[in-house]
Design an enzyme around this catalytic site. Structure first.
Site, PDB file in Angstrom:
ATOM      1  N   HIS A  58       0.848  -1.190   0.000  1.00 28.53           N
ATOM      2  CA  HIS A  58       0.000   0.000   0.000  1.00 28.53           C
ATOM      3  C   HIS A  58       0.884   1.241   0.000  1.00 28.53           C
ATOM      4  CE1 HIS A  58      -3.731  -2.117   1.916  1.00 28.53           C
ATOM      5  NE2 HIS A  58      -3.175  -2.843   0.949  1.00 28.53           N
ATOM      6  N   GLU A  60       0.934   3.948   1.720  1.00 26.88           N
ATOM      7  CA  GLU A  60       1.390   4.402   3.034  1.00 26.88           C
ATOM      8  C   GLU A  60       2.545   3.550   3.558  1.00 26.88           C
ATOM      9  OE1 GLU A  60      -3.183   5.003   3.020  1.00 26.88           O
ATOM     10  OE2 GLU A  60      -1.725   3.614   2.165  1.00 26.88           O
ATOM     11  N   CYS A  91      -2.260  -0.239   7.224  1.00 29.32           N
ATOM     12  CA  CYS A  91      -1.452   0.980   7.127  1.00 29.32           C
ATOM     13  C   CYS A  91      -1.430   1.731   8.452  1.00 29.32           C
ATOM     14  CB  CYS A  91      -1.975   1.866   6.006  1.00 29.32           C
ATOM     15  SG  CYS A  91      -1.783   1.108   4.368  1.00 29.32           S
TER      16      CYS A  91
END
Length: 191
Positions: A58, A60, A91
């Protein structure tokens, strides 16, 4: 940590939304993340799930990893992370463990969000139970530039964005505590 100005927040979030558009153009889902320390961008990323064939990539998490390498430390307590959408639970756990001091995001995510669904980000029990690992929850700014983040989603794929909106997967923060521009502060201060 000194609170950034609204102009700096706007500059960083605009950059983050541009990254989300770049991610969409690269064939990824349209997510972006920017980590700053003061006025300096320390790290940035788009989602890399498709590119890396790894569901943990992801935006992040990739940005946190890059920031830690750039700064030579696992603790990012003097940094702010900007995300075009509310970070998911995965995250948010990474944000908490990296001790990021401030989180600013655009679209709320009432079904997948690490604040509005599972509340990993604002959970004070983590820091009470394991203060050696987790600091108190970061300052959270929800719904920042949400209209601009939503427009990027519609520009990416109007049909999918319409379905996402109809199902309530992303959008304005829906919890009573999460009004546009709402902040959860470490010390009951008003934003």
């Amino acid at each position: 940590m000194k609170r950034p100005s609204i102009d700096l927040d706007r500059k960083m979030m605009t950059h983050c939304i541009a990254l989300s558009r770049a991610g969409a153009a690269a064939g990824e889902y349209p997510y972006g993340a920017v980590i700053s320390r003061g006025e300096e961008v320390v790290a940035e990323s788009i989602n890399r799930v498709r590119r890396d064939s790894d569901i943990t990539r992801h935006a992040e998490v990739v940005a946190i990893s890059a920031a830690q390498k750039t700064l030579g430390t696992v603790s990012l307590d003097d940094c702010t992370i900007y995300a075009n959408a509310e970070p998911c639970a995965l995250c948010c756990y990474a944000i908490r463990e990296s001790r990021i001091g401030r989180v600013v995001y655009g679209l709320g995510s009432p079904h997948m969000g690490g604040v509005s669904k599972w509340n990993v980000l604002a959970d004070e029990d983590l820091s009470r139970a394991m203060p050696e690992v987790f600091t108190p929850p970061p300052e959270i700014v929800a719904g920042f530039m949400a209209k601009e983040a939503e427009q990027a989603l519609f520009d990416w794929n109007p049909l999918v964005a319409k379905i996402i909106k109809e199902r309530g997967l992303f959008g304005a923060a829906t919890r009573p505590m999460a009004k546009r521009w709402h902040c959860i502060r470490r010390r009951a201060a008003v934003c």
